[in-house]
Every structure is written in C-alpha cells, then in structure tokens.
Design an enzyme around this catalytic site. Sequence first.
Site, PDB file in Angstrom:
ATOM      1  N   HIS A  43      -0.994  -1.164  -4.287  1.00  0.00           N
ATOM      2  CA  HIS A  43      -2.087  -0.720  -3.524  1.00  0.00           C
ATOM      3  C   HIS A  43      -2.425   0.674  -3.588  1.00  0.00           C
ATOM      4  O   HIS A  43      -1.523   0.717  -2.537  1.00  0.00           O
ATOM      5  CB  HIS A  43      -3.064  -1.624  -2.805  1.00  0.00           C
ATOM      6  CG  HIS A  43      -3.834  -1.835  -1.912  1.00  0.00           C
ATOM      7  ND1 HIS A  43      -4.721  -2.268  -2.458  1.00  0.00           N
ATOM      8  CD2 HIS A  43      -4.241  -0.740  -0.984  1.00  0.00           C
ATOM      9  CE1 HIS A  43      -5.718  -2.101  -2.086  1.00  0.00           C
ATOM     10  NE2 HIS A  43      -5.484  -0.637  -0.961  1.00  0.00           N
ATOM     11  N   ASP A 101      -3.993   3.952  -1.944  1.00  0.00           N
ATOM     12  CA  ASP A 101      -5.342   3.849  -1.047  1.00  0.00           C
ATOM     13  C   ASP A 101      -5.307   5.423  -1.457  1.00  0.00           C
ATOM     14  O   ASP A 101      -4.738   6.553  -1.414  1.00  0.00           O
ATOM     15  CB  ASP A 101      -4.724   3.592   0.357  1.00  0.00           C
ATOM     16  CG  ASP A 101      -5.052   2.478   0.641  1.00  0.00           C
ATOM     17  OD1 ASP A 101      -6.040   1.991   0.255  1.00  0.00           O
ATOM     18  OD2 ASP A 101      -3.691   1.840   0.905  1.00  0.00           O
ATOM     19  N   MET A 116      -8.199   8.334  -0.111  1.00  0.00           N
ATOM     20  CA  MET A 116      -9.037   8.764   0.912  1.00  0.00           C
ATOM     21  C   MET A 116      -8.890   9.956   0.428  1.00  0.00           C
ATOM     22  O   MET A 116      -8.702  11.714   0.632  1.00  0.00           O
ATOM     23  CB  MET A 116      -8.668   8.533   2.154  1.00  0.00           C
ATOM     24  CG  MET A 116      -8.317   7.069   2.338  1.00  0.00           C
ATOM     25  SD  MET A 116      -7.286   7.399   3.748  1.00  0.00           S
ATOM     26  CE  MET A 116      -5.679   5.725   3.632  1.00  0.00           C
ATOM     27  N   SER A 137       1.113  -0.787  -0.342  1.00  0.00           N
ATOM     28  CA  SER A 137       0.009   0.015  -0.095  1.00  0.00           C
ATOM     29  C   SER A 137       1.210   1.580   0.445  1.00  0.00           C
ATOM     30  O   SER A 137       2.151   1.145   0.825  1.00  0.00           O
ATOM     31  CB  SER A 137      -1.133  -0.126   1.249  1.00  0.00           C
ATOM     32  OG  SER A 137      -0.786   1.141   1.928  1.00  0.00           O
ATOM     33  N   ASP A 151      -7.117  -6.107   3.175  1.00  0.00           N
ATOM     34  CA  ASP A 151      -6.249  -4.931   3.736  1.00  0.00           C
ATOM     35  C   ASP A 151      -6.261  -4.940   4.897  1.00  0.00           C
ATOM     36  O   ASP A 151      -7.600  -4.377   5.190  1.00  0.00           O
ATOM     37  CB  ASP A 151      -7.113  -4.102   2.566  1.00  0.00           C
ATOM     38  CG  ASP A 151      -5.804  -3.187   2.503  1.00  0.00           C
ATOM     39  OD1 ASP A 151      -5.225  -2.749   3.042  1.00  0.00           O
ATOM     40  OD2 ASP A 151      -6.798  -2.006   2.020  1.00  0.00           O
ATOM     41  N   MET A 191     -11.997  -5.197   4.122  1.00  0.00           N
ATOM     42  CA  MET A 191     -10.835  -4.832   4.760  1.00  0.00           C
ATOM     43  C   MET A 191     -11.369  -5.450   6.226  1.00  0.00           C
ATOM     44  O   MET A 191     -12.173  -5.729   7.305  1.00  0.00           O
ATOM     45  CB  MET A 191     -11.821  -3.826   4.898  1.00  0.00           C
ATOM     46  CG  MET A 191     -11.887  -2.656   4.044  1.00  0.00           C
ATOM     47  SD  MET A 191      -9.462  -1.896   3.190  1.00  0.00           S
ATOM     48  CE  MET A 191      -9.091  -1.548   4.543  1.00  0.00           C
ATOM     49  N   HIS A 243      -7.868   1.594  -4.703  1.00  0.00           N
ATOM     50  CA  HIS A 243      -8.823   1.748  -3.305  1.00  0.00           C
ATOM     51  C   HIS A 243      -9.431   2.986  -3.162  1.00  0.00           C
ATOM     52  O   HIS A 243      -9.141   3.512  -2.667  1.00  0.00           O
ATOM     53  CB  HIS A 243      -8.060   0.751  -2.198  1.00  0.00           C
ATOM     54  CG  HIS A 243      -8.892   0.382  -1.072  1.00  0.00           C
ATOM     55  ND1 HIS A 243      -8.575   0.182  -0.257  1.00  0.00           N
ATOM     56  CD2 HIS A 243     -10.337   0.213  -0.691  1.00  0.00           C
ATOM     57  CE1 HIS A 243      -9.389  -0.008   1.105  1.00  0.00           C
ATOM     58  NE2 HIS A 243     -10.588   0.006   0.323  1.00  0.00           N
ATOM     59  N   MET A 280     -11.968   5.038  -1.536  1.00  0.00           N
ATOM     60  CA  MET A 280     -12.218   4.875   0.172  1.00  0.00           C
ATOM     61  C   MET A 280     -12.929   6.966   0.122  1.00  0.00           C
ATOM     62  O   MET A 280     -12.346   7.250   0.515  1.00  0.00           O
ATOM     63  CB  MET A 280     -10.752   4.944   0.738  1.00  0.00           C
ATOM     64  CG  MET A 280     -11.249   3.679   1.477  1.00  0.00           C
ATOM     65  SD  MET A 280      -9.298   3.592   2.707  1.00  0.00           S
ATOM     66  CE  MET A 280      -8.272   3.273   1.037  1.00  0.00           C
TER      67      MET A 280
HETATM   68  C1  DX5 Z   1      -6.255   1.556   5.741  1.00  0.00           C
HETATM   69  C2  DX5 Z   1      -5.662   1.066   4.127  1.00  0.00           C
HETATM   70  C3  DX5 Z   1      -4.661   0.455   4.021  1.00  0.00           C
HETATM   71  C4  DX5 Z   1      -3.391   0.536   4.636  1.00  0.00           C
HETATM   72  C5  DX5 Z   1      -2.837  -0.571   5.173  1.00  0.00           C
HETATM   73  O1  DX5 Z   1      -7.037   2.709   4.713  1.00  0.00           O
HETATM   74  O2  DX5 Z   1      -6.798   0.485   3.173  1.00  0.00           O
HETATM   75  O3  DX5 Z   1      -4.244  -0.244   2.622  1.00  0.00           O
HETATM   76  O4  DX5 Z   1      -3.016   1.579   4.412  1.00  0.00           O
HETATM   77  O5  DX5 Z   1      -1.881  -0.781   5.844  1.00  0.00           O
HETATM   78  P1  DX5 Z   1      -1.263  -1.455   7.017  1.00  0.00           P
HETATM   79  O6  DX5 Z   1      -0.762  -2.853   6.328  1.00  0.00           O
HETATM   80  O7  DX5 Z   1       0.104  -0.666   7.959  1.00  0.00           O
HETATM   81  O8  DX5 Z   1      -2.341  -1.750   8.020  1.00  0.00           O
HETATM   82 ZN    ZN Z   2      -6.273  -0.303   1.002  1.00  0.00          ZN
END
Ligand code: DX5
Ligand code: ZN
Length: 223
Positions: free
Chosen positions: A34, A36, A38, A9, A179, A141, A67, A69
């Site tokens: 990956h 992320d 947000m 990630s 994840d 998740m 991903h 979010m």
């Molecule tokens: C959380 C993200 C993950 C996160 C994973 O909201 O979607 O991808 O960064 O990080 P770790 O492996 O540290 O939990």
């Molecule tokens: Zn993620």
Amino acid sequence: MKKILVAPSTDPCDIKDLAIYVKELEKQGADWIHCDIMDGKFVKNRTYDHLVFAFLRKATSLPLDVHLMVENPMNVVDNYVKYGANSITVHYEAFHDIIELITALQEIRRKGVKVGISIKPQTQVEKLSHLINYVDLVLIMSVEPGTSGQTFQKESLIKIAYLNKKRAELGLNFLIEVDGGVNTTNAPIIAVSGADVLVSGSAIFNSNDRRQTMQILRGREGE
Ligand code: DX5
Ligand code: ZN
C-alpha cells in the site's frame, strides 16, 4: 472463512529504506504493498512521488496499491499508471461534485488499473452509494489521513458493515479495504464486519516478526 489480504503501508518507513522494506515485506508474505502518496496539501504531510514509486515497482512483483492523498488527483494518475500501479484510489473529498468524480473513476479504469474510492472518517458512507458501481475497491479511512501510528476509530466498523450489506444486496464485488490503526487486536472485528483488505503501517513496521504479524492480521496464525 474468506481470505483476508494484508497490504502493508509504506508510510512508516524512511524513503531511503523503502526499496529494502518492500523486498522484505514480499519475502515475509505480504499480499499487496500500500503506497501512501501525500502532497502536503490535501494532507499536511508529504511522502514521495512517482519517481520514488518507480523504484518500488522495480523492487517487488507484488501488486502496488496506490492511495492518492493529493489535491487534483487526476493530474498525477498517469504517472502512477505509467510506472506500474495495480490499483489507484482517489479521495471522495478531493472532487467538487459527483459527475466529476464518476468521470474520474471511469477514466482511471479505462487506463487498465483497478480503481478505488476512499472516504475520510468525517465523510458519511452513504455518499458512496452512487459510486460503488464504478469501483473495484472502497477504502475506508479509519484514522484521519496524513500519518501512521494513530488509533483506529471504531465508528468505521459501521461503515464497513454498511458497505458489506450493500454489496450483497446489489450483487457487486468491489473489495472493502480498511486503512488506519489496524493491528492484531482489532483485525478480527474488522474482518468480521466485512473487510477484505487490511492496510497496516506501524503494526507491521514495528513488529519483530513481520511474517507472523501478517498471518495474525489475516486470521491465519499457525498455518
Ligand atoms: C494514513 C495512511 C495509512 C497509514 C497507516 O494517512 O493512509 O496508510 O500509513 O498506518 P497505521 O497502520 O500505522 O495507522
Ligand atoms: Zn493509506
């Protein structure tokens, strides 16, 4: 033994260092990256948008696994398709009803990328039973989305096993991606439960031997 893919990630990395980090991950043998995304609304943190994502696309030839979010994910999907996403995952919780959701999944697929559906820890896995026909991957998740570095919630293993069983019963071939809080200690049980893709943020970012950490996550240490 089946092949486990490792998808580091981008979340733990500072935005200004992202391109370098992604290049390093490619060199050390990552399978996917990956990403992320947000928006500060669907989850309280904000990460980066499609313009930063466009730089990541230039930095690596690895598949970019987006991903989302975000609230109203369909408003931004085209931006990530345009800049070269390989898969785009939306959240079950970001939609009002199942019809809207199925329409969105079909639309994303029509754009020529792989499509995924994700559920938060509080959402029952059975809610996905009418959706798994429409997706290339399911993202479970195993922490509350929003930040890396949290502890893996072991109840997620039941969800993974449920999906693995359903997939076999129905003859489907979506990937099961996990994840949140994945590390070298819990990776074996997650894989045995039926996961195909392990996302990992802090375990890889904080490792001083990222290649070896990714090999251990895959269950292929020493190869
Ligand atoms: C959380 C993200 C993950 C996160 C994973 O909201 O979607 O991808 O960064 O990080 P770790 O492996 O540290 O939990
Ligand atoms: Zn993620």
